[in-house]
Design an enzyme around this catalytic site. Structure first.
Site, PDB file in Angstrom:
ATOM      1  N   GLU A   1      35.112  41.940 104.852  1.00  0.00           N
ATOM      2  CA  GLU A   1      36.519  41.725 105.162  1.00  0.00           C
ATOM      3  C   GLU A   1      36.619  40.814 106.381  1.00  0.00           C
ATOM      4  O   GLU A   1      35.608  40.279 106.851  1.00  0.00           O
ATOM      5  CB  GLU A   1      37.201  43.066 105.464  1.00  0.00           C
TER       6      GLU A   1
ATOM      7  N   THR B   1      50.437  50.293 109.421  1.00  0.00           N
ATOM      8  CA  THR B   1      51.298  49.259 109.993  1.00  0.00           C
ATOM      9  C   THR B   1      52.131  48.676 108.872  1.00  0.00           C
ATOM     10  O   THR B   1      51.588  48.055 107.957  1.00  0.00           O
ATOM     11  CB  THR B   1      50.464  48.164 110.684  1.00  0.00           C
TER      12      THR B   1
ATOM     13  N   LYS C   1      42.290  54.024 106.927  1.00  0.00           N
ATOM     14  CA  LYS C   1      42.630  53.393 108.195  1.00  0.00           C
ATOM     15  C   LYS C   1      42.635  54.458 109.286  1.00  0.00           C
ATOM     16  O   LYS C   1      43.679  54.850 109.801  1.00  0.00           O
ATOM     17  CB  LYS C   1      43.983  52.680 108.096  1.00  0.00           C
TER      18      LYS C   1
END
Length: 274
Positions: free
Chosen positions: A177, A34, A144
């Site tokens: 995270e 992204t 990812k």
């Protein structure tokens, strides 16, 4: 700079569908990135491509040589906003075995930048303490990949606007995270961020800030951290490539100030797009 606010390209052509046999749909067999686009460019494109390359090596996917040009062209067309790249292995036979011959699919979609509340950056956010734990799989750690079910479950634990993000830990209860961002905290004169060798996503803004600290002669510590260590920190923040840096001011009963060091990190994040 203005441009087309929404469009979708599949393998370089205007389209809005992929075959039902695509392995990204069937197995999550693929990767995504992204990218924030500013004035027709994706400033962190290099870091995104580096992470994508690591992901392709882990999943044994061939990375197109002209992908950088394709993303740059899409950024110019968009002007300002967000590009999402989904890169799958393409169609294949039934079963988990990797096809000997497959044509990967590239899906690039453009959208406006999310309208995050300005108060998140100015005043800080509250973190929700998620009960969902991250599975530990070093083969997939850092990249990812398309399977984001852990993040989906963690984010579904709260509703409303009281919390802007959620803290996610590993199976041992160590902070790793947040649901859509990376975690930093300042303690004992240094910035610390959890290592991501077993689980978690290695964010490009995280990489940018670590490099910025190194250039300033204040390298961040990347290591395992404990929950009590996080609670004892002087300042806490989270970051990603879309919103930059948000100060964290509360987690459960623990409160933190929006400190000067966090403001400095916000400035560094903004420089990534200047």
């Amino acid at each position: 700079m203005t441009g087309a606010s929404r469009f979708t390209l599949v393998n370089g052509r205007e389209a809005d569908q992929v075959p039902l046999t695509d392995r990204g749909l069937a197995y999550g067999d693929g990767l995504f990135e992204t990218l924030r686009v500013v004035a027709g460019t994706a400033p962190l494109l290099g870091l995104h491509l580096q992470r994508l390359q690591r992901g392709c090596q882990a999943l044994r996917l061939p990375l197109p040589h002209d992908l950088a040009d394709e993303l740059s062209s899409a950024a110019r067309r968009l002007g300002d906003g967000v590009l999402k790249l989904i890169f799958t292995r393409g169609s294949g036979q039934r079963g988990y075995a990797i096809p000997q011959h497959s044509e990967p699919n590239r899906i690039i979609s453009a959208a406006p930048l999310p309208a995050y509340p300005e108060a998140h950056a100015a005043e800080g956010i509250r973190l929700y303490a998620c009960s969902t734990r991250l599975a530990q799989q070093p083969l997939l750690a850092g990249i990812k990949h398309l399977n984001r079910l852990e993040q989906v479950l963690a984010r579904s634990e709260w509703e409303g606007r009281e919390f802007a993000e959620g803290l996610v830990c590993d199976q041992q209860g160590r902070p790793i995270e947040c649901t859509m961002s990376n975690l930093f905290f300042y303690a004992d004169g240094a910035w610390i961020t959890p290592e991501l060798t077993q689980c978690g996503v290695q964010g490009v803004m995280r990489d940018w800030l670590i490099a910025a600290l190194q250039e300033q002669g204040e390298p961040a510590q990347v290591r395992q951290v404990s929950y009590p260590e996080l609670l004892a920190a002087d300042e806490v923040m989270c970051c990603n490539s879309l919103f930059g840096v948000w100060p964290v001011v509360r987690l459960a009963d623990r409160q933190w100030p929006v400190g000067v060091r966090t403001r400095q990190m916000q400035t560094s994040a903004k420089q990534a797009y200047s």
